[in-house]
Design an enzyme around this catalytic site. Structure first.
Site, PDB file in Angstrom:
ATOM      1  N   PRO A   2      -2.835 -11.273   2.554  1.00 28.29           N
ATOM      2  CG  PRO A   2      -4.296 -11.562   0.760  1.00 28.29           C
ATOM      3  CD  PRO A   2      -4.251 -11.533   2.256  1.00 28.29           C
ATOM      4  CD  GLU A   3       1.459  -7.176   3.613  1.00 30.38           C
ATOM      5  OE1 GLU A   3       2.590  -6.688   3.357  1.00 30.38           O
ATOM      6  OE2 GLU A   3       0.918  -7.071   4.728  1.00 30.38           O
ATOM      7  CE  LYS A  60      -0.720  -5.064  -0.900  1.00 24.31           C
ATOM      8  NZ  LYS A  60      -1.437  -4.284   0.100  1.00 24.31           N
TER       9      LYS A  60
END
Length: 411
Positions: A2-3, A60
């Site tokens: 996840p970015e 993030k």
């Protein structure tokens, strides 16, 4: 992993489906590695009856604003993900929760049911995420330590050029540093550097104004596009490096070969034909020994071969470090450079911490060590050869003199 685009997609899903609704049930996992600073029972009790007012994101990190504090916050780590039952939310391979799995997932760390029956869960299979319950998440670490958000607070071109001119570290390491700019992770950094035609190990301060302006443009375009399609990678342009960079497998993008190195402590995909070191770094790279590579055993097409792992299997260009020791003797044989494969991406540092910080400078220092060592070995070899030739000539002269004396005596 996840970015910024993946976390923004989760935030939008919460905003579109959960605002104005009360929490009537809460289940918090008994996992102190992930759920930080509060017991599950206290967390659950404090959530009941609260109304979800807003969903916020920086870098993030995501947090839910309730009608009164404290608020739950989520640091996504390597595999954190938001799921809303019955709602399509962008997913990625590492989250590993499928529609056919049990609900809530056995990997759920935070689960709430809202007063209209909607259910939301934050899962983390790999347990590198953090779930916290804070009066003001933005005022305390890690969020308070983040740099400007790459989407919400983009630098102007002039600010960007000025900031890079002061950074004497590799550009990839700098982009991964969340205290410099929040939200850029490994795949985005690789993508923007590829599109800007910049080598990942190029020192930031050595980039021209034109390079900096191109990179600034690529960062904004890649992030904005990925966010616009809710991080759904099937909608990314086919010419993006993204589609070909996973698993360290041999491949090409737009007909150009992809190679993998370690930059900023992370596995890095780049295209050597298009992304070249420039200036002094290019000259140093040309004068160094060929880099050694270590081939991985095994392989296959399983999920584990598609994840983005840290690896030391290929030496960083311009940063091979030879072991220091006494001057070489005999033939001056060069010492071998050992590589240490690392097949476990659990050793990767959490992306929400600063990933960079000095990688480029270390590469420059290491290249000097390697060059000095190489010159010393060449000098030792030359001296040995000269000494051998001198001894051989001396023996030949002595032999001829003895032969002449023997001929005279015979006469």
């Amino acid at each position: 992993m996840p970015e910024l685009p993946e976390v923004e997609a989760a935030r939008r899903a919460v905003e579109e489906n959960c605002l104005g609704k009360k929490i009537k049930k809460a289940v918090i996992a008994n996992d102190p590695k992930v759920v930080d600073g509060v017991t599950p029972s206290d967390f659950e009790a404090a959530l009941l009856g609260k109304t979800v007012i807003a969903a916020h994101r920086k870098g993030k990190n995501l947090w839910l604003q309730l009608d009164s504090p404290p608020f739950p916050s989520f640091q996504f780590g390597m595999a954190g993900a938001i799921y809303i039952k019955g709602v399509a939310v962008t997913t990625y391979k590492r989250s590993a929760v499928k529609d056919t799995d049990e609900w809530p997932s056995k990997y759920s760390k935070f689960f709430v049911e809202l007063d209209d029956g909607l259910e939301l869960s934050f899962t983390d299979k790999r347990r590198f995420a953090k779930v916290r319950f804070l009066p003001d998440p933005a005022a305390v670490p890690p969020i308070s330590e983040l740099g400007p958000d790459a989407l919400l607070e983009p630098m102007t071109i002039d600010e960007f050029i000025d900031s890079l001119s002061k950074k004497k570290i590799a550009i990839k390491a700098l982009l991964l540093d969340q205290s410099y700019m929040a939200g850029i992770g490994n795949w985005i950094a690789d993508e923007v550097l590829y599109q800007a035609r910049i080598h990942p190990l190029q020192i930031a301060a050595s980039l021209s104004k034109e390079n900096c302006a191109t990179l600034h443009k690529c960062i904004n375009e890649v992030i904005q596009y990925a966010v616009r399609v809710d991080a759904e990678c099937s909608h990314f342009p086919l010419e993006w490096l993204f589609h070909f960079r996973w698993g360290r497998r041999p491949g090409k993008v737009n007909g150009k070969k992809i190679d993998f190195i370690n930059a900023g402590g992370r596995t890095t995909a780049y295209v050597p034909e298009l992304q070249k070191l420039i200036g002094n770094q290019a000259a140093k790279a040309l004068g160094e020994p060929k880099k050694r590579t270590t081939k991985r055993k095994g392989g296959g097409n399983g999920d584990d071969n598609n994840i983005d792992e840290p690896a030391d299997e290929k030496e960083i260009i311009g940063s091979e470090k030879l072991k220091k020791g006494p001057k070489p003797r005999g033939r001056g044989k060069k010492p071998t450079v050992k590589t240490k494969p690392n097949d476990n991406d659990d050793n990767e540092s959490d992306d929400n911490n600063a990933d960079g910080g000095g990688g480029g400078a270390a590469a420059a220092d290491d290249s000097v060590d390697a060059e000095v060592q190489r010159k010393n070995m060449e000098k030792a070899t030359t001296n040995k050869r000269a000494k051998t030739e001198k001894t051989s000539k001396k023996k030949a002269v002595t032999t001829r003199q003895k032969s002449n004396k023997a001929e005279k005596k015979a006469k």
